[in-house]
Design a protein around this motif. Sequence first.
Motif, PDB file in Angstrom:
ATOM      1  N   GLY A  50       0.811  -1.219   0.000  1.00 20.07           N
ATOM      2  CA  GLY A  50       0.000   0.000   0.000  1.00 20.07           C
ATOM      3  C   GLY A  50       0.835   1.256   0.000  1.00 20.07           C
ATOM      4  N   VAL A  51       1.872   1.270   0.828  1.00 17.16           N
ATOM      5  CA  VAL A  51       2.734   2.454   0.916  1.00 17.16           C
ATOM      6  C   VAL A  51       3.546   2.633  -0.361  1.00 17.16           C
ATOM      7  N   THR A  52       4.188   1.571  -0.825  1.00 15.12           N
ATOM      8  CA  THR A  52       5.027   1.665  -2.026  1.00 15.12           C
ATOM      9  C   THR A  52       4.209   2.094  -3.244  1.00 15.12           C
ATOM     10  N   SER A  53       2.993   1.582  -3.343  1.00  8.85           N
ATOM     11  CA  SER A  53       2.145   1.920  -4.494  1.00  8.85           C
ATOM     12  C   SER A  53       1.680   3.369  -4.453  1.00  8.85           C
ATOM     13  N   ALA A  54       1.697   3.980  -3.288  1.00  5.47           N
ATOM     14  CA  ALA A  54       1.274   5.374  -3.165  1.00  5.47           C
ATOM     15  C   ALA A  54       2.396   6.357  -3.483  1.00  5.47           C
ATOM     16  N   LEU A  55       3.642   5.872  -3.464  1.00  4.99           N
ATOM     17  CA  LEU A  55       4.783   6.725  -3.763  1.00  4.99           C
ATOM     18  C   LEU A  55       5.137   6.627  -5.241  1.00  4.99           C
TER      19      LEU A  55
END
Length: 658
Positions: free
Chosen positions: A54-59
Amino acid sequence: MHYKRNSIDNAMQLKLYQRMLKPRLIEERMLLLLRQGKISKWFSGIGQEAISIGVTSALTEEEYILPMHRNLGVFTARDIPLHRLFSQWQGKAGGFTKGRDRSFHFGTQEYKIVGMISHLGPQMGVANGIALADMIQGIKKVTAVFTGEGGTSEGDFHEALNLASVWDLPVLFCIENNGYALSTATNEQYKCKDLVDRAVGYGMESHILDGNNVLEVFTKVDEICKSVRKNPRPILLEFKTFRMRGHEEASGTKYVPKELLDTWEKKDPLLNYENFLLDEEIISTAEIESLKNDIYAEIDFNLKKAFEEMPIESDALKELNDLYAQFNYKEAAPNSEKAKIRLVDAVSEGLRQSMEKHKELVVMGQDIADYGGVFKVTEGFLEQFGRDRIRNTPICESILVSMAMGLSIKGVKSVVEMQFADFVSTGFNPIVNYLAKIHYRWGQNADVVIRMPCGAGVGAGPFHSQTNEAWFTKTPGLKVVYPAFPYDAKGLLVTAINDPNPVMFFEHKALYRSIYQEVPTSYYTLPLGQAALLRQGENITIVTYGMGVHWALETLDANPDIHADLIDLRTLQPLDTEAIYRSVRKTGKLIILQEDSLFGGVASDISALVMENCFQYLDAPVKRVASIETPIPFAKNLENIYLPKVRFATELLTLLKY
């Protein structure tokens, strides 16, 4: 588990699933290989994939992520070739550390990932430094850094959050609260209800997220990233999740109540999300099987490639050559115009001219801005260079060093001023475990100079008088500079700043305003690793540095019949051993003088080196003279007993008679 699609289209929902599935299947294979003895260790992130994905896909791909052991999804979501990951875990050359570090202890500029070190805390400061570089350069980006709830008990965590808040750094501090720090449950780690409660004390925005719900993680973090890019500020995020396997596989989970494991097993982020996609008819069972088969094939292909790679080969020379980043020293000759200045003025002048040459060079430290530093080295700098580059800091030596590391990752040079060399002890960990080791580990340089006002003779007592260079000469990967004269101080500081490697730069406080010299007014350099021969003679070799140089000069002036080679080392790492050997081969006698206490000091190593390499030329035992084995006392008469100045003259005369 309740999923809200919000505005996420089907394609993105499928992408999140695919990204979660890949690390899960890789992990299952790694656990099998671990049991077969084909890999040595594994830190499982099973049950926590939604956070990494979730975090990586948001960056964006250009924004840095600083993951931990259990964040395999960060690496796979950034599309790192699997054979390189598999080679890394087997210690082969195809990995990222040439077999020098294991598992996820690596970084890669290509994929904008900076892996952690086992000491955990410095990672927070590195993220701060990366974000600071972006801010100074006017780049609107977010940096995300991970820690577990266990890591939030470290002092570095608090220093990092405090400074990020004070400076409005665009960092996402992501806490994966998975219930246990190895076997220590959360009720033994902290008293507050939620870890985000701490954000209030730092004046920082915070959020609690369901770490097992990938849509919630992605949606909220994406929203936060867009906001932070427009309005830079730090955010504290606490992801509630659970670690379904041991801290690492060998430790197991016997300390976890079975009912707790059963409860969290029902919250599996991958299986729940898979069922949601099936219910929503976004994916079919046939498509899931096809996707799994594709991933299995990718895993098998890349495992075969990694297993077929030959074991890594090296030799001592290759290993030593990778300790430092390459530095091609370029001489900058001084001008003919000179001014008679003090050592403190020479340091200030060298730093100022370096800042004029390197337009992004950042200086950080306590009281260095408006006040100009406690020794006034940076007086007037704020007006010339501005607050972006002359950065006044709280008392937080540890995180400052880590931030300097982060700046270097973004290609920005920095100088960190320790108000007193004694205070470096609170920043010791990132110096010896991060800056010193990082180039050897994965080829990233640490372009950092740490200024160290040091030394006794001014009645400052045990906490403001140490000359602690031996703490750092022992550590491979650091360079150590210790000038005794203004001319050397300026030229060597300029070179230290030019050097892309970490340099500990010692400046004796008692010499700051007592020693004057004619110093060129222009920018100039002096090479590291070259000693200075101050006096020449046939009777004996005297090797010393710092204040010891001036004690030796006084002793020789008081005894004009002693004809000695007097060597001022100037730099302790690299050490000019050839200058020492050449002199000893001529004189046959060696006395080494240091201000530091005797045992474990630089003199001991020089003595050993000479005994090993010049024994046949010696006419007497090598003599070391140093301060006594106590802390440095305050009272003047006690300080005189402590320091070796008087004893040096006695020992010198005794050795000459041998």
